[in-house]
Design an enzyme around this catalytic site. Structure first.
Site, PDB file in Angstrom:
ATOM      1  N   GLY A   1      -6.942  -0.852  -3.896  1.00 20.66           N
ATOM      2  CA  GLY A   1      -5.696  -1.596  -4.103  1.00 20.66           C
ATOM      3  C   GLY A   1      -4.462  -0.715  -4.010  1.00 20.66           C
ATOM      4  O   GLY A   1      -4.518   0.481  -4.308  1.00 20.66           O
TER       5      GLY A   1
ATOM      6  N   ARG B   1     -11.007  -1.749   1.313  1.00 16.76           N
ATOM      7  CA  ARG B   1     -11.965  -1.582   0.223  1.00 16.76           C
ATOM      8  C   ARG B   1     -13.390  -1.283   0.711  1.00 16.76           C
ATOM      9  O   ARG B   1     -14.343  -1.402  -0.047  1.00 16.76           O
ATOM     10  CB  ARG B   1     -11.993  -2.843  -0.633  1.00 16.76           C
ATOM     11  CG  ARG B   1     -10.785  -3.008  -1.534  1.00 16.76           C
ATOM     12  CD  ARG B   1     -11.085  -3.933  -2.685  1.00 16.76           C
ATOM     13  NE  ARG B   1      -9.897  -4.142  -3.499  1.00 16.76           N
ATOM     14  CZ  ARG B   1      -9.499  -3.329  -4.471  1.00 16.76           C
ATOM     15  NH1 ARG B   1     -10.199  -2.252  -4.746  1.00 16.76           N
ATOM     16  NH2 ARG B   1      -8.417  -3.591  -5.164  1.00 16.76           N
TER      17      ARG B   1
ATOM     18  N   ASP C   1     -13.922   3.900  -7.955  1.00 16.55           N
ATOM     19  CA  ASP C   1     -14.963   3.698  -6.947  1.00 16.55           C
ATOM     20  C   ASP C   1     -14.721   4.572  -5.713  1.00 16.55           C
ATOM     21  O   ASP C   1     -15.650   5.147  -5.155  1.00 16.55           O
ATOM     22  CB  ASP C   1     -15.012   2.225  -6.521  1.00 16.55           C
ATOM     23  CG  ASP C   1     -15.643   1.346  -7.600  1.00 16.55           C
ATOM     24  OD1 ASP C   1     -16.535   1.843  -8.321  1.00 16.55           O
ATOM     25  OD2 ASP C   1     -15.234   0.184  -7.740  1.00 16.55           O
TER      26      ASP C   1
ATOM     27  N   LYS D   1      -5.588   7.369  -8.015  1.00 15.47           N
ATOM     28  CA  LYS D   1      -4.707   6.224  -7.773  1.00 15.47           C
ATOM     29  C   LYS D   1      -5.266   4.980  -8.433  1.00 15.47           C
ATOM     30  O   LYS D   1      -6.456   4.717  -8.325  1.00 15.47           O
ATOM     31  CB  LYS D   1      -4.635   5.981  -6.255  1.00 15.47           C
ATOM     32  CG  LYS D   1      -3.974   4.733  -5.839  1.00 15.47           C
ATOM     33  CD  LYS D   1      -4.863   3.811  -4.981  1.00 15.47           C
ATOM     34  CE  LYS D   1      -6.011   3.195  -5.721  1.00 15.47           C
ATOM     35  NZ  LYS D   1      -6.685   2.087  -5.037  1.00 15.47           N
ATOM     36  N   THR D   2      -4.512   4.245  -9.137  1.00 14.80           N
ATOM     37  CA  THR D   2      -4.771   2.854  -9.501  1.00 14.80           C
ATOM     38  C   THR D   2      -3.742   2.407 -10.533  1.00 14.80           C
ATOM     39  O   THR D   2      -3.487   3.112 -11.508  1.00 14.80           O
ATOM     40  CB  THR D   2      -6.198   2.565 -10.048  1.00 14.80           C
ATOM     41  OG1 THR D   2      -6.256   1.190 -10.429  1.00 14.80           O
ATOM     42  CG2 THR D   2      -6.608   3.419 -11.233  1.00 14.80           C
TER      43      THR D   2
ATOM     44  N   ASP E   1      -4.251   0.232 -12.507  1.00 14.94           N
ATOM     45  CA  ASP E   1      -5.000  -0.167 -13.705  1.00 14.94           C
ATOM     46  C   ASP E   1      -4.993   0.900 -14.795  1.00 14.94           C
ATOM     47  O   ASP E   1      -5.264   0.606 -15.953  1.00 14.94           O
ATOM     48  CB  ASP E   1      -6.456  -0.485 -13.333  1.00 14.94           C
ATOM     49  CG  ASP E   1      -6.571  -1.707 -12.445  1.00 14.94           C
ATOM     50  OD1 ASP E   1      -5.528  -2.280 -12.081  1.00 14.94           O
ATOM     51  OD2 ASP E   1      -7.701  -2.101 -12.107  1.00 14.94           O
TER      52      ASP E   1
ATOM     53  N   MET F   1      -2.604  -7.828 -14.296  1.00 15.58           N
ATOM     54  CA  MET F   1      -3.657  -7.133 -13.553  1.00 15.58           C
ATOM     55  C   MET F   1      -4.276  -6.014 -14.378  1.00 15.58           C
ATOM     56  O   MET F   1      -3.681  -5.548 -15.344  1.00 15.58           O
ATOM     57  CB  MET F   1      -3.104  -6.565 -12.258  1.00 15.58           C
ATOM     58  CG  MET F   1      -3.645  -7.301 -11.073  1.00 15.58           C
ATOM     59  SD  MET F   1      -3.316  -6.477  -9.537  1.00 15.58           S
ATOM     60  CE  MET F   1      -3.900  -7.750  -8.415  1.00 15.58           C
ATOM     61  N   GLY F   2      -5.388  -5.575 -13.914  1.00 11.49           N
ATOM     62  CA  GLY F   2      -6.160  -4.550 -14.605  1.00 11.49           C
ATOM     63  C   GLY F   2      -7.569  -5.088 -14.647  1.00 11.49           C
ATOM     64  O   GLY F   2      -7.936  -5.783 -15.586  1.00 11.49           O
TER      65      GLY F   2
ATOM     66  N   TYR G   1      -0.084  -8.771  -8.042  1.00  9.93           N
ATOM     67  CA  TYR G   1       0.286  -8.164  -6.762  1.00  9.93           C
ATOM     68  C   TYR G   1       1.765  -7.762  -6.736  1.00  9.93           C
ATOM     69  O   TYR G   1       2.148  -6.847  -6.022  1.00  9.93           O
ATOM     70  CB  TYR G   1      -0.056  -9.128  -5.619  1.00  9.93           C
ATOM     71  CG  TYR G   1      -1.546  -9.409  -5.571  1.00  9.93           C
ATOM     72  CD1 TYR G   1      -2.410  -8.488  -4.996  1.00  9.93           C
ATOM     73  CD2 TYR G   1      -2.089 -10.541  -6.174  1.00  9.93           C
ATOM     74  CE1 TYR G   1      -3.783  -8.693  -4.991  1.00  9.93           C
ATOM     75  CE2 TYR G   1      -3.463 -10.751  -6.181  1.00  9.93           C
ATOM     76  CZ  TYR G   1      -4.302  -9.824  -5.594  1.00  9.93           C
ATOM     77  OH  TYR G   1      -5.665 -10.013  -5.603  1.00  9.93           O
TER      78      TYR G   1
HETATM   79  P1  FBP Z   1      -7.890  -0.363  -7.461  1.00 12.13           P
HETATM   80  O1  FBP Z   1      -8.851  -0.177  -8.590  1.00 12.13           O
HETATM   81  O2  FBP Z   1      -8.492  -0.221  -6.126  1.00 12.13           O
HETATM   82  O3  FBP Z   1      -6.674   0.511  -7.625  1.00 12.13           O
HETATM   83  O4  FBP Z   1      -7.341  -1.850  -7.513  1.00 12.13           O
HETATM   84  C1  FBP Z   1      -6.945  -2.412  -8.702  1.00 12.13           C
HETATM   85  C2  FBP Z   1      -6.474  -3.824  -8.542  1.00 12.13           C
HETATM   86  O5  FBP Z   1      -5.097  -3.879  -8.297  1.00 12.13           O
HETATM   87  C3  FBP Z   1      -6.871  -4.613  -9.786  1.00 12.13           C
HETATM   88  O6  FBP Z   1      -5.903  -4.539 -10.766  1.00 12.13           O
HETATM   89  C4  FBP Z   1      -7.143  -5.983  -9.223  1.00 12.13           C
HETATM   90  O7  FBP Z   1      -8.097  -6.666  -9.962  1.00 12.13           O
HETATM   91  C5  FBP Z   1      -7.686  -5.689  -7.873  1.00 12.13           C
HETATM   92  O8  FBP Z   1      -7.121  -4.477  -7.468  1.00 12.13           O
HETATM   93  C6  FBP Z   1      -7.354  -6.764  -6.858  1.00 12.13           C
HETATM   94  O9  FBP Z   1      -8.031  -6.491  -5.674  1.00 12.13           O
HETATM   95  P2  FBP Z   1      -7.620  -7.016  -4.236  1.00 12.13           P
HETATM   96  O10 FBP Z   1      -6.495  -6.165  -3.757  1.00 12.13           O
HETATM   97  O11 FBP Z   1      -8.840  -6.766  -3.436  1.00 12.13           O
HETATM   98  O12 FBP Z   1      -7.248  -8.448  -4.379  1.00 12.13           O
END
Ligand code: FBP
Length: 568
Positions: free
Chosen positions: A106, A170, A201, A227-228, A230, A275-276, A441
């Site tokens: 993400g 991803r 991951d 990076k994240t 979350d 989010m998280g 987002y």
């Molecule tokens: P990462 O762990 O890859 O940084 O992504 C986190 C995140 O933003 C979460 O908070 C959310 O649940 C998920 O990505 C959403 O995924 P997608 O971009 O595939 O809709």
């Protein structure tokens, strides 16, 4: 008004760049333009010759024996720290390097600055080096899709949000064929190094690649970057993941606005899901920034083994007490991953995961017979939309896609039902109107805060230095973040030291252990000591938009400050 800057090449603001023809035309605002040339300070270790000092051997975050078996070439590596050194030892090889970089998972504000940091490091310390960006995430490595990142190419992305410089994905490099594809790509490109910018991951994947390349005596080294948004990829040596600071500040601005809306109309309960995916760090940080009436922290729900009914009753109780105080409105924060924390739902998800992994889902619903009795009861009790959302395909890493599960709507329905009962028995007399929001987002691609912009640049610079010194299987780590930037420390932490094993897709796999909200940690304790007051009295704070200059522009988020304070 004419836009000051047009990336098609038209130069309205007097800034001269040469956008590559392949770039999608896009127009920049005045603020974006002003950020491009924002100068980034570097930790002082980069201002003079330095060398890399190794720490003691490392172990794993859990199940060391299994991790040692899975990573025979990397397990036990020491961490690395950059220290200033004027002696001759300080001179790193000035060999030109070929380095690839990939954005994985993400979006998180600051990713472009990590790339700029790597780029500038190579220009400064290994002149003549080449940096390539893999397009579209790890799939770009497997398919050999990349672009050379030149000075002109990276320039417009400096201090900008988003991952659009090379985009992300991803995909996971998982099967023997996929590892072979990655091997072929880096061999053909003659890469000395690869930087994987990703979450838990993706960094697990980075470690598997580093192990694979080293096992084959290949020269390509792999370095990760945390990076994240979350905020759940952190450890003692990796104090925070980038993007968390910016995302929380964006959500907090929006929550603050909704709070003022609630107070102004006096009739709505705003249920905000944040989010998280797994951990509730974002929700906790936003609560500390804004002081909502109710905040549900998933880790506490799990620790206290609360049921969905318990969570609903808690919300209903606060709503009734607020009504007695004359308030028929409020703001409630819920973490995206909430349902995954409720033990009864966890059991349901894990049974569903096994069923989905075996592909045993028939349209007639016979598959439900494979659920245990209690689990089936819970599944049937959930609203149909939530049932459907729980059955959606898992992501490539085997996770439930919680971003697609509308927990806030489910809670509104459940609270409504309970309040209806109370209306019938006369214990609640007001109208309840729930408004649902999902802030997710919106926070992932904002202009990075001063903190994220600087932190990311240092992470990228650090990654460049680790590759140049021959390191592999480390994650770039920048520490001492509460101090002025000059005093930040720079180094690398062995990825295997963050690992444990977990069950995914029905099999045991190595994973970087997620850092969850600690109920004994300083951020949660601060929140817990104040939440009752926030519930019944209105102590709303509206932080306003992110600032790049003046008051608040260099403020570090509460979570990081409290955690660093507790460590000191
Ligand atoms: P990462 O762990 O890859 O940084 O992504 C986190 C995140 O933003 C979460 O908070 C959310 O649940 C998920 O990505 C959403 O995924 P997608 O971009 O595939 O809709």
């Amino acid at each position: 008004m004419a836009s000051p800057y047009d990336l098609t090449g038209e130069n309205i603001a007097g800034i001269s760049i040469n956008p590559p023809a392949s770039r999608v035309p896009s127009v920049y605002s005045e603020v974006q333009v002003s950020r491009i040339d924002h100068a980034l300070p570097l930790p002082s270790v980069f201002k003079s010759p330095f060398k890399i000092v190794d720490g003691p051997p490392s172990s794993a975050a859990g199940n060391s024996e299994e991790i040692a078996k899975l990573f025979p070439n990397l397990y036990g590596q020491p961490s690395a720290l950059l220290v200033s050194d004027q002696s001759n030892d300080a001179v790193l090889s000035d060999q030109k390097l070929k380095v690839g970089v990939v954005l994985s998972g993400g979006q998180a504000p600051g990713g472009h600055n990590v790339i700029c940091g790597i780029f500038d490091y190579l220009q400064e310390h290994a002149k003549g080096s080449t940096l390539f960006g893999f397009r579209g995430g790890p799939a770009g490595i497997m398919k050999g899709k990349y672009v050379e990142l030149t000075s002109d190419f990276v320039y417009p992305y400096r201090n900008q949000g988003g991952f659009d410089m090379i985009c992300s994905g991803r995909d996971k490099i998982e099967t023997p064929e996929q590892f072979k594809q990655a091997e072929d790509t880096v061999t053909k490109m003659d890469l000395d190094g690869l930087v994987v910018i990703g979450g838990d991951d993706s960094n697990t994947n980075a470690c598997l690649l580093a192990e694979y390349f080293r096992g084959k005596n290949m020269k390509t080294r792999v370095i990760g970057c945390p990076k994240t948004i979350d905020g759940d990829l952190k450890s003692k040596e990796v104090p925070t993941s980038f993007g968390f600071d910016t995302a929380c500040k964006i959500y907090s601005e929006m929550i603050g606005n909704v709070m003022i809306d609630a107070r102004s109309t006096g009739k709505y309960y705003h249920f905000v899901r944040l989010m998280g995916r797994a951990a509730s760090h974002i929700t906790l940080e936003c609560a500390l920034q804004t002081h909502p009436n109710i905040t549900i922290i998933g880790e506490e729900v799990s620790e206290k083994k609360l049921t969905l009914k318990n969570v609903t009753d808690y919300i209903v109780d606060v709503i009734c007490k607020r009504a007695e105080n004359g308030y028929n409105y409020g703001v409630i924060l819920v973490p995206e991953g909430l349902i995954d924390f409720i033990p009864e739902v966890q059991e349901l998800i894990s049974e569903l995961n096994e069923i989905l992994a075996q592909g045993n889902v028939d349209e007639e619903g016979q598959w439900k017979k494979n659920l245990k009795e209690e689990t089936l009861k819970l599944f049937e009790f959930l609203p149909q939309t939530i049932q459907e959302q729980l059955m959606l395909e898992r992501d490539p890493h085997g996770n439930v896609q919680v971003a697609k599960i509308e927990t806030e709507k489910m809670l509104i329905q459940m609270v409504e039902t309970e309040l209806e009962k109370k209306k019938k028995d006369g214990s609640y007399k007001r109208e309840f109107m729930g408004k649902s929001h999902f802030f997710g987002y919106e926070g992932r691609c904002g202009l990075p805060t001063n903190f994220d912009a600087t932190y990311c640049y240092a992470l990228g610079y650090g990654a460049g230095s680790l590759l140049q010194s021959g390191k592999t299987g480390l994650i770039s780590s920048v520490g001492n973040l509460a101090a002025p930037v000059e005093k930040w420390t720079v180094g690398g932490t062995p990825l295997t030291s963050l690992m444990d094993v977990e069950r995914r897709h029905g099999k045991f796999k190595p994973v970087i252990k997620k850092a969850m909200v600690e109920l004994e940690g300083a951020p949660f304790k601060k929140f817990a000591s104040q939440r009752e007051e926030w519930a019944l009295k209105n102590r709303y704070i509206s932080p306003g938009p992110i600032q790049f200059k003046g008051p608040g522009s260099d403020a570090i988020n509460h979570t990081l400050l409290l955690e660093l304070g507790a460590q000191a």
